[in-house]
Scaffold this active site. Sequence first.
Site, PDB file in Angstrom:
ATOM      1  N   HIS A 184       6.858  -6.983  37.817  1.00 51.39           N
ATOM      2  CA  HIS A 184       7.702  -5.730  37.489  1.00 51.39           C
ATOM      3  C   HIS A 184       6.705  -4.425  37.522  1.00 51.39           C
ATOM      4  O   HIS A 184       5.627  -4.834  37.633  1.00 51.39           O
ATOM      5  CB  HIS A 184       8.159  -5.648  36.078  1.00 51.39           C
ATOM      6  CG  HIS A 184       9.173  -4.536  35.740  1.00 51.39           C
ATOM      7  ND1 HIS A 184       8.834  -3.173  35.423  1.00 51.39           N
ATOM      8  CD2 HIS A 184      10.608  -4.555  35.765  1.00 51.39           C
ATOM      9  CE1 HIS A 184      10.060  -2.424  35.287  1.00 51.39           C
ATOM     10  NE2 HIS A 184      11.135  -3.245  35.555  1.00 51.39           N
ATOM     11  N   ASP A 219      15.635 -10.104  34.572  1.00 51.08           N
ATOM     12  CA  ASP A 219      16.608 -10.816  35.509  1.00 51.08           C
ATOM     13  C   ASP A 219      16.337 -12.374  35.398  1.00 51.08           C
ATOM     14  O   ASP A 219      17.187 -13.087  35.836  1.00 51.08           O
ATOM     15  CB  ASP A 219      16.605 -10.325  36.834  1.00 51.08           C
ATOM     16  CG  ASP A 219      17.071  -8.898  37.186  1.00 51.08           C
ATOM     17  OD1 ASP A 219      17.996  -8.755  36.739  1.00 51.08           O
ATOM     18  OD2 ASP A 219      16.357  -8.113  37.700  1.00 51.08           O
TER      19      ASP A 219
END
Length: 426
Positions: A311, A369
Site C-alpha cells: 500500500h 483487498d
Amino acid sequence: MNDNKNNIFAKLQLPNGKSIKLPILEGTVGPQVIDISSLYKETGMFTYDPGFTSTGSCESKITYIDGEKGMLLHRGYEIEYLATNSSYLETAYLLLYGNLPDKQKKEDFINAITTHTMLNEQISNFYKGFRDNAHPMAILCGVVGAMSAFYHDSTNIENKEERRIASYRLIAKMPTIAAMAYKFSIGQPFVYPSNKLNYSENFLNMLFSVPAEEYQINRVFADALDKILILHADHEQNASTSTVRLAGSSGANPFACISAGIASLWGPSHGGANEAVIKMLNEIENVKNIKQYVEKAKDKNDPFRLMGFGHRVYKNYDPRAKVLQKIAENVLKEEHKLENKLFDLAKELENIALHDSYFVEKKLYPNIDFYSGIILKAMGFPISLFTVIFAVARTVGWISHWNEMIEDKTSKIGRPRQLYIGEKPR
Ligand code: ACO
C-alpha cells in the site's frame, strides 16, 4: 486554514546563491508539511513528484491515516470502533457531517436516504444500450455520469441545499444502479428498492431476489456487507478521491465528478485489486504452489505482484484487512467449501509473505483487498461485482471530500505542472 502559527520555516538554498523561506504547517496530528505554494512565484521553479508520493494536495478534516502504525481514523474515530459499533449509514453521516448522529438525526438521515433509492424510470432505458456482457463497472461509470442529465435540480454546486440533495441521491441510488447493472448482465428483471429493508438488506434484495419466489435475507451476510461498506467508506486522498476533487475543482457537477471517481477506482492498482486477488488465488490453486508465486512476485523481471499486498500509505498491517479477516471467519462458518479453500490459501500466503525478507524489508502487508473478495464470493457476489461494491461504499467518501472542497474558500482549480522533456522549439 493552517497559518503557520508557530512561525517555523524550512530554508531552501538555490544553486544561484539565493535562498527562500518556506512556512512549515502543522496539522492536528501527523507529519509537518512544507508549504511550497509560493515557490514558483519566488524562484521560477516547480517541484517534481510523480505519483504525488510527497505531496499534500489539500487540507482535510475527514480522514486521518498513520501508515506506520496501521491506523485509520474517520473524524477521529478508529475504523475498528466504527466497524464494531456503527452501521454504514451512521458512518456515512459521520463522514458527511463530522459527528455521529444522535437518535433523531440518525432516524431523519436513514429516512432521507431510504426515500431517495428509486431512480427516474427513464434511466432504466440506458441499460438496454449496453451489451449484455458489459462489465458492471463500465455500466456504473456511464449511468452515474448520466444522472447529470436527470437531476438538474441538484447540480448547482454553489447552493448548499442542492449539494445536500445530490449527496443523498448518490448515496441512496448507487446500490440501485449497481444492482440493475448486475441484473442486466444476467438477463433477470430489475428489482425495485424496498423501504422496509435497511441499506445493506435492500442492496442484497435488489441483487439476488427474483419476482418468482420469496427471497430470504441472510442476517450474517447483511451484517457482513454493512461492515464491508463501512471499511471501504473513505480513505483520504487516494487516487479516486483525488480524481473526484480534481474533476470538481473546475466546478463540474457532482454526478460527473463521482463518475470520474468510479473510473479511477476501476484500475487493478486501486479498487480493481479485490477482483485480481481471487484470480491470483485461483491461479495459485494449491498451498504447495505458494512459494513459486512468492518468488515470481519478488522477481524484478516478472510483472507479477502479490495482489492485495502492499500500500502506498500503510507500511504496517492495513487495519481494515484485520477486521475483514474476522468477518471472513464469520461468513465462512456457513458451508462454503470453495471459499474456505481460498481463505486457507490466502492465510497461508499471508503467513509465508509476512516471514519473507523481501516483503518484510519493503513493509508489504495485506491490504483491504486481500480478504474482501473471498467474503464477497462466499456471499454469492460474482467477481465482476467486487469493485462495484467498493464504489457503492466509497461514494460517501467521494461526496464528503467534494463537499469539503467546495466549502473551502482557499481551494482553486487543480492544475499540476510538469517537467517538459519533449522537443525544443523547432
Ligand atoms: N508484490 C511484490 N512486490 C511489491 C508489491 C506486491 N504486491 N507491492 C509493492 N512491491 C514492491 C515494488 O516492486 C517496489 O519494489 P522496489 O522498491 O524494489 O522497486 C516496492 O515494493 C514499492 O512498491 P511501489 O510500487 O513503488 O509502491 P507504490 O506505493 O507505488 O504502490 C501499490 C502501492 C500500487 C498498492 C502496490 O503495492 C501494488 O501494486 N500492490 C498490489 C495491488 C494491490 O493490492 N492494490 C490495492 C491497493 S489498496 C487499494 O487501493 C484499496
